[in-house]
Design a protein around this motif. Structure first.
Motif, PDB file in Angstrom:
ATOM      1  N   PRO A 104       0.837  -1.202   0.000  1.00  0.00           N
ATOM      2  CA  PRO A 104       0.000   0.000   0.000  1.00  0.00           C
ATOM      3  C   PRO A 104       0.871   1.251   0.000  1.00  0.00           C
ATOM      4  O   PRO A 104       1.915   1.291   0.650  1.00  0.00           O
ATOM      5  CB  PRO A 104      -0.773  -0.116   1.312  1.00  0.00           C
ATOM      6  N   LEU A 105       0.445   2.257  -0.727  1.00  0.00           N
ATOM      7  CA  LEU A 105       1.125   3.560  -0.741  1.00  0.00           C
ATOM      8  C   LEU A 105       0.271   4.542   0.046  1.00  0.00           C
ATOM      9  O   LEU A 105      -0.891   4.774  -0.293  1.00  0.00           O
ATOM     10  CB  LEU A 105       1.336   4.054  -2.175  1.00  0.00           C
ATOM     11  N   ASP A 106       0.846   5.101   1.105  1.00  0.00           N
ATOM     12  CA  ASP A 106       0.106   5.958   2.028  1.00  0.00           C
ATOM     13  C   ASP A 106       0.526   7.415   1.900  1.00  0.00           C
ATOM     14  O   ASP A 106       1.718   7.719   1.682  1.00  0.00           O
ATOM     15  CB  ASP A 106       0.344   5.494   3.460  1.00  0.00           C
ATOM     16  N   ARG A 107      -0.445   8.308   2.076  1.00  0.00           N
ATOM     17  CA  ARG A 107      -0.121   9.736   2.061  1.00  0.00           C
ATOM     18  C   ARG A 107       0.819  10.071   3.209  1.00  0.00           C
ATOM     19  O   ARG A 107       0.722   9.507   4.302  1.00  0.00           O
ATOM     20  CB  ARG A 107      -1.385  10.576   2.159  1.00  0.00           C
ATOM     21  N   ILE A 108       1.716  11.013   2.940  1.00  0.00           N
ATOM     22  CA  ILE A 108       2.653  11.466   3.960  1.00  0.00           C
ATOM     23  C   ILE A 108       2.575  12.984   4.082  1.00  0.00           C
ATOM     24  O   ILE A 108       2.146  13.689   3.166  1.00  0.00           O
ATOM     25  CB  ILE A 108       4.106  11.056   3.625  1.00  0.00           C
ATOM     26  N   SER A 109       3.007  13.472   5.224  1.00  0.00           N
ATOM     27  CA  SER A 109       3.024  14.912   5.474  1.00  0.00           C
ATOM     28  C   SER A 109       4.060  15.594   4.587  1.00  0.00           C
ATOM     29  O   SER A 109       5.041  14.987   4.157  1.00  0.00           O
ATOM     30  CB  SER A 109       3.355  15.160   6.946  1.00  0.00           C
ATOM     31  N   ASP A 110       3.859  16.899   4.363  1.00  0.00           N
ATOM     32  CA  ASP A 110       4.875  17.704   3.684  1.00  0.00           C
ATOM     33  C   ASP A 110       5.961  18.183   4.641  1.00  0.00           C
ATOM     34  O   ASP A 110       6.991  18.685   4.210  1.00  0.00           O
ATOM     35  CB  ASP A 110       4.230  18.928   3.019  1.00  0.00           C
ATOM     36  N   ASP A 111       5.722  18.028   5.931  1.00  0.00           N
ATOM     37  CA  ASP A 111       6.655  18.500   6.951  1.00  0.00           C
ATOM     38  C   ASP A 111       7.708  17.423   7.224  1.00  0.00           C
ATOM     39  O   ASP A 111       7.360  16.323   7.679  1.00  0.00           O
ATOM     40  CB  ASP A 111       5.875  18.811   8.228  1.00  0.00           C
ATOM     41  N   PRO A 112       8.995  17.683   6.961  1.00  0.00           N
ATOM     42  CA  PRO A 112      10.034  16.666   7.185  1.00  0.00           C
ATOM     43  C   PRO A 112      10.061  16.142   8.618  1.00  0.00           C
ATOM     44  O   PRO A 112      10.348  14.954   8.840  1.00  0.00           O
ATOM     45  CB  PRO A 112      11.330  17.393   6.827  1.00  0.00           C
ATOM     46  N   ASN A 113       9.773  16.988   9.593  1.00  0.00           N
ATOM     47  CA  ASN A 113       9.754  16.532  10.983  1.00  0.00           C
ATOM     48  C   ASN A 113       8.647  15.511  11.219  1.00  0.00           C
ATOM     49  O   ASN A 113       8.836  14.506  11.919  1.00  0.00           O
ATOM     50  CB  ASN A 113       9.591  17.710  11.936  1.00  0.00           C
ATOM     51  N   GLN A 114       7.474  15.780  10.639  1.00  0.00           N
ATOM     52  CA  GLN A 114       6.367  14.830  10.764  1.00  0.00           C
ATOM     53  C   GLN A 114       6.653  13.549   9.987  1.00  0.00           C
ATOM     54  O   GLN A 114       6.252  12.459  10.422  1.00  0.00           O
ATOM     55  CB  GLN A 114       5.070  15.475  10.291  1.00  0.00           C
ATOM     56  N   GLN A 115       7.350  13.665   8.870  1.00  0.00           N
ATOM     57  CA  GLN A 115       7.758  12.467   8.131  1.00  0.00           C
ATOM     58  C   GLN A 115       8.659  11.587   8.987  1.00  0.00           C
ATOM     59  O   GLN A 115       8.469  10.368   9.068  1.00  0.00           O
ATOM     60  CB  GLN A 115       8.495  12.871   6.850  1.00  0.00           C
ATOM     61  N   ARG A 116       9.660  12.217   9.626  1.00  0.00           N
ATOM     62  CA  ARG A 116      10.577  11.447  10.474  1.00  0.00           C
ATOM     63  C   ARG A 116       9.848  10.826  11.661  1.00  0.00           C
ATOM     64  O   ARG A 116      10.110   9.673  12.033  1.00  0.00           O
ATOM     65  CB  ARG A 116      11.720  12.345  10.955  1.00  0.00           C
ATOM     66  N   GLU A 117       8.910  11.581  12.243  1.00  0.00           N
ATOM     67  CA  GLU A 117       8.167  11.069  13.384  1.00  0.00           C
ATOM     68  C   GLU A 117       7.317   9.870  12.985  1.00  0.00           C
ATOM     69  O   GLU A 117       7.275   8.856  13.696  1.00  0.00           O
ATOM     70  CB  GLU A 117       7.289  12.178  13.963  1.00  0.00           C
ATOM     71  N   GLN A 118       6.618   9.980  11.851  1.00  0.00           N
ATOM     72  CA  GLN A 118       5.801   8.869  11.383  1.00  0.00           C
ATOM     73  C   GLN A 118       6.665   7.635  11.113  1.00  0.00           C
ATOM     74  O   GLN A 118       6.317   6.510  11.511  1.00  0.00           O
ATOM     75  CB  GLN A 118       5.043   9.255  10.105  1.00  0.00           C
ATOM     76  N   MET A 119       7.793   7.833  10.448  1.00  0.00           N
ATOM     77  CA  MET A 119       8.649   6.704  10.103  1.00  0.00           C
ATOM     78  C   MET A 119       9.219   6.044  11.354  1.00  0.00           C
ATOM     79  O   MET A 119       9.288   4.809  11.444  1.00  0.00           O
ATOM     80  CB  MET A 119       9.776   7.175   9.184  1.00  0.00           C
ATOM     81  N   ALA A 120       9.599   6.828  12.324  1.00  0.00           N
ATOM     82  CA  ALA A 120      10.148   6.278  13.565  1.00  0.00           C
ATOM     83  C   ALA A 120       9.086   5.447  14.296  1.00  0.00           C
ATOM     84  O   ALA A 120       9.381   4.355  14.803  1.00  0.00           O
ATOM     85  CB  ALA A 120      10.665   7.396  14.457  1.00  0.00           C
ATOM     86  N   LYS A 121       7.858   5.961  14.366  1.00  0.00           N
ATOM     87  CA  LYS A 121       6.786   5.210  15.026  1.00  0.00           C
ATOM     88  C   LYS A 121       6.491   3.911  14.274  1.00  0.00           C
ATOM     89  O   LYS A 121       6.308   2.852  14.889  1.00  0.00           O
ATOM     90  CB  LYS A 121       5.521   6.065  15.109  1.00  0.00           C
ATOM     91  N   PHE A 122       6.440   4.006  12.957  1.00  0.00           N
ATOM     92  CA  PHE A 122       6.184   2.812  12.147  1.00  0.00           C
ATOM     93  C   PHE A 122       7.258   1.755  12.390  1.00  0.00           C
ATOM     94  O   PHE A 122       6.962   0.579  12.614  1.00  0.00           O
ATOM     95  CB  PHE A 122       6.115   3.177  10.665  1.00  0.00           C
ATOM     96  N   GLN A 123       8.511   2.161  12.342  1.00  0.00           N
ATOM     97  CA  GLN A 123       9.607   1.197  12.499  1.00  0.00           C
ATOM     98  C   GLN A 123       9.628   0.579  13.894  1.00  0.00           C
ATOM     99  O   GLN A 123       9.896  -0.617  14.044  1.00  0.00           O
ATOM    100  CB  GLN A 123      10.932   1.871  12.171  1.00  0.00           C
TER     101      GLN A 123
END
Length: 273
Positions: A122-141
């Motif tokens: 699945p391809l999921d929408r991501i934030s435009d904010d790099p900080n929110q991108q890093r936060e989402q990726m860290a939680k996912f991992q």
């Protein structure tokens, strides 16, 4: 090409054909991804030494597939493996398995159902904010790691593993909770349709390499893949350059090795490297 790879490719072509048939029945778009996109463009089929198939779908289409496919597959020898359909399966994406086969994967020992498969991401929408991108990726991992540990995924098998009992009801309930929490993290931006980019959060590539605009993944074109016709992003040259650089140049011979499967049982025979 080894006999094992040739046999894997033939079964995977059946899986891919079944997947395409499902998408056509449900009127759902999909696209080849990663090494399978590269193989489609450079080899008009499989990368000869590769032993997997990767396809992708935007989240809404992916969810529709997961909801409808089990009934459509009921009278076939295929099984749609998801975190919900297989309680011992810990990955965040789906696999379409051929139930007439059995496999053993390299560096991936677990109790989930086994069979020659294709991956469906699945391809999921991501934030435009790099900080929110890093936060989402860290939680996912983090959740992904906890879940694989909970479901006893290991790099190597051990003699003691066969003496372990299966997970009890409380352990499986904990795993279901982790799956739900991980899913919520993956889809946390999905309702914001103004966000222009999506990502394969389960990607093994660097963050930006499997991040796409929605426009890239909705403008599709057909290309041949072995005897099949598959859908790829029309902008595949730009995508492949972003991922691989000079993608039409073959890698050195010592890098042309299969990555995933080391043992296959089919037709009552065992095949290895």
């Amino acid at each position: 090409m080894t006999e094992l790879i040739e046999r894997i490719h033939q079964i995977e072509l059946g899986n891919l054909s079944q997947f395409i048939h499902l998408c056509e029945q449900l009127d759902l778009p999909y696209f080849m991804m990663g090494g399978s996109l590269l193989g489609t463009v450079r080899h008009q089929g499989f990368i000869p030494w590769d032993d997997d198939v990767d396809v992708g779908m935007l989240r809404a289409d992916y969810d529709r597939l997961l909801a409808a496919a089990p009934a459509l597959l009921a009278d076939t020898h295929y099984f749609l493996q998801t975190p919900a359909s297989d309680e011992n399966y810990g990955l965040s994406y789906a696999k379409l398995l051929d139930r007439n086969t059995y496999i053993e994967e390299k560096n991936n020992v677990n109790s989930a159902r086994k069979g020659i498969f294709i991956d469906i991401f699945p391809l999921d929408r991501i934030s435009d904010d790099p900080n929110q991108q890093r936060e989402q990726m860290a939680k996912f991992q983090l959740l992904n790691t906890r879940l694989l540990f909970q479901l006893r995924y290991h790099l190597v098998d051990t003699p003691l593993r066969k003496f372990q009992s299966g997970l009890n009801s409380d352990q499986l309930a904990d795993a279901r909770s982790l799956k739900a929490e991980r899913q919520a993290v993956m889809t946390q931006y999905e309702s914001n349709t103004t966000l222009p980019r999506v990502k394969n959060l389960a990607s093994q590539y660097a963050y930006a390499k499997e991040t796409f605009t929605v426009a890239e993944l909705t403008d599709l074109t057909p290309l041949p893949f072995e005897q099949l016709t598959v859908q790829v992003p029309a902008n595949y040259a730009s995508i492949l350059t972003r991922m691989y650089g000079d993608y039409m140049t073959l890698p050195p011979a010592n890098q042309r090795t299969e990555k995933h499967l080391e043992k296959v049982i089919m037709d009552n025979q065992v095949f290895t490297d």
